[in-house]
Design a protein around this motif. Structure first.
Motif, PDB file in Angstrom:
ATOM      1  N   CYS A 205     -12.143 -85.762  14.836  1.00 54.17           N
ATOM      2  CA  CYS A 205     -11.522 -85.423  13.565  1.00 54.17           C
ATOM      3  C   CYS A 205     -10.021 -85.254  13.776  1.00 54.17           C
ATOM      4  O   CYS A 205      -9.593 -84.465  14.623  1.00 54.17           O
ATOM      5  CB  CYS A 205     -12.108 -84.136  12.982  1.00 54.17           C
ATOM      6  SG  CYS A 205     -11.428 -83.715  11.356  1.00 54.17           S
ATOM      7  N   VAL A 288     -21.022 -89.026   8.801  1.00 54.41           N
ATOM      8  CA  VAL A 288     -19.595 -88.975   9.158  1.00 54.41           C
ATOM      9  C   VAL A 288     -18.751 -89.695   8.103  1.00 54.41           C
ATOM     10  O   VAL A 288     -17.703 -89.187   7.672  1.00 54.41           O
ATOM     11  CB  VAL A 288     -19.378 -89.587  10.557  1.00 54.41           C
ATOM     12  CG1 VAL A 288     -17.892 -89.818  10.828  1.00 54.41           C
ATOM     13  CG2 VAL A 288     -19.966 -88.672  11.636  1.00 54.41           C
ATOM     14  N   SER A 292     -15.943 -87.840   5.774  1.00 54.30           N
ATOM     15  CA  SER A 292     -14.580 -88.354   5.890  1.00 54.30           C
ATOM     16  C   SER A 292     -14.017 -88.725   4.526  1.00 54.30           C
ATOM     17  O   SER A 292     -12.864 -88.411   4.198  1.00 54.30           O
ATOM     18  CB  SER A 292     -14.565 -89.574   6.820  1.00 54.30           C
ATOM     19  OG  SER A 292     -13.276 -90.135   6.908  1.00 54.30           O
ATOM     20  N   LEU A 299     -12.053 -89.145  10.167  1.00 53.41           N
ATOM     21  CA  LEU A 299     -13.238 -88.736  10.933  1.00 53.41           C
ATOM     22  C   LEU A 299     -13.881 -90.001  11.490  1.00 53.41           C
ATOM     23  O   LEU A 299     -14.318 -90.874  10.728  1.00 53.41           O
ATOM     24  CB  LEU A 299     -14.203 -87.996  10.009  1.00 53.41           C
ATOM     25  CG  LEU A 299     -15.280 -87.100  10.622  1.00 53.41           C
ATOM     26  CD1 LEU A 299     -14.666 -86.021  11.490  1.00 53.41           C
ATOM     27  CD2 LEU A 299     -16.120 -86.473   9.515  1.00 53.41           C
TER      28      LEU A 299
END
Length: 392
Positions: A205, A288, A292, A299
């Motif tokens: 991240c 993810v 994001s 991410l």
């Protein structure tokens, strides 16, 4: 399966009865064995930087007068003890050279009467040290094998190395291979003959300056990863095929009172089904990507290493003979999946097992400690299994 004839049963029984008597002869080489373990263990070998340890391993083999000492095209150091029958395929003994520790760790080992302590000793300075001692042990026991013994220290094994050393060695080896034994420092009594499917991944991240300016509330990279972690914990894991996700690493931030703008999380998916590993990884990819997009942060997910599920049958001759050898030495075999060089041998249709040499504690810590007394029994099991393979 073909039954053994009475005279064959008597030969096997006689062979197993002799095994405990090897322990005292091996113990007489205690100084040599411990010296090799300490010399190798005190030579730093983080993954991708194993050259010094590889050179030392070769030097120790040369001093032991192996018949041939060389490296393959990937710089894996190899020693060969020639057998009496050149037509027989070789038997491999393998230990990985690299450790999880970088070069800034204090590598000075502490040797006491009953133990040796130091970083990386259990993973895998013991395995490499025992392998470097093996030529002298065989000389002491006056043992010769029909097959060549190939002693291979493989590089780039752990973590991001993704077993590149053993992959290259087996890909380029020019002849058939009879079988293999992978040796690890601990735990004495382990008998690994199968591997789960496995994928290791890392989630990163990063919150850039531009990102922070468009947010109403300043995001924190650690808290973003916490959302990912919570999402992973909500994934449904089947009991069959047996599957699990382990989050083993998380790090981020620079100061107690400042927002973390970067953070990383490492995880591992394991299952006895390769398809389930792939499905769980896709689920994490979707998770993810969604976070994001919703949180407007950078991410990313990338694969660090992966393995396919492989196994020998429980009634495979190599597994059965290894169990018999252990029981003859009063060891109780314990079997679990092993994500190691073992799986690469199996992928090449080469019978292989992984065994441990001694007992210890704090395996992955800087103060890891091996017990000295059990190692002689551990080496006796290695010799016994090699003798059994050589005798067919």
């Amino acid at each position: 399966m073909t039954s053994l004839l009475p005279d064959q049963v008597a030969t096997v029984d006689s062979f197993l009865e002799k095994l405990p008597s090897l322990i005292d002869d091996i113990r007489s080489l205690k100084e040599t064995i411990i010296t090799n373990i300490v010399l190798i263990g005190q030579t730093p070998a983080p993954t991708f930087k194993e050259k010094r340890r590889a050179n030392l391993f070769q030097e120790r083999l040369t001093e032991s007068h192996v018949d041939e000492c060389t490296t393959d095209g990937y710089r894996n150091p190899i020693g060969i003890i020639r057998g009496t029958k050149r037509t027989h395929p070789p038997v491999f003994v393998v230990a990985h050279l690299d450790t999880l520790f970088d070069q800034v760790v204090d590598y000075n080992y502490t040797v006491r009467k009953s133990s040796v302590r130091g970083p990386g000793i259990l993973d895998n300075s013991i395995g490499v040290g025992v392998m470097a001692s093996l030529p002298q042990i065989l000389q002491k026991l006056d043992l010769r094998f029909e097959s060549d013994l190939v002693l291979a220290g493989v590089i780039q094994s752990t973590g991001r190395g993704n077993l590149r050393g053993i992959r290259h060695l087996l890909k380029t080896w020019p002849t058939p291979i009879r079988g293999a034994i992978c040796i690890e420092g601990v735990e004495l009594g382990r008998l690994n003959y199968y591997s789960d499917g496995m994928t290791r991944g890392e989630i990163h991240c990063n919150i850039t300056q531009t990102d922070r300016m468009v947010h109403q509330f300043e995001p924190n990279a650690i808290l973003i990863l916490n959302e990912v972690l919570n999402g992973i914990l909500k994934l449904r894991l089947p009991q069959r095929p047996r599957s699990r996700i382990v989050v083993g690493k998380i790090a981020g931030g620079v100061n107690y009172g400042d927002i973390a703008y970067e953070a990383n999380m490492g995880f591992e998916i394991r299952s006895d089904s390769d398809e389930m590993v792939r499905q769980l990884f896709r689920d994490i990819e979707d998770l993810v990507a969604g976070i994001s997009h919703e949180r407007k942060v950078d991410l990313t997910l990338k694969t660090i290493s992966s393995l396919g599920a492989t196994r020998l049958r429980f009634n495979h001759p190599l597994v059965k003979c290894a169990s018999a050898v252990m029981e003859a030495l009063d060891l109780k075999p314990i079997s679990e999946p092993s994500e190691s060089e073992l799986s690469i041998f199996h992928a090449h249709d080469i019978p292989a097992i992984t065994i441990g040499m001694t007992r210890g504690r704090n395996r992955y810590q800087a103060d890891a400690r091996m017990r000295i007394a059990p190692i002689f029994r551990g080496i006796a099991q290695l010799i016994g299994i090699l003798m059994a393979i050589d005798d067919g």
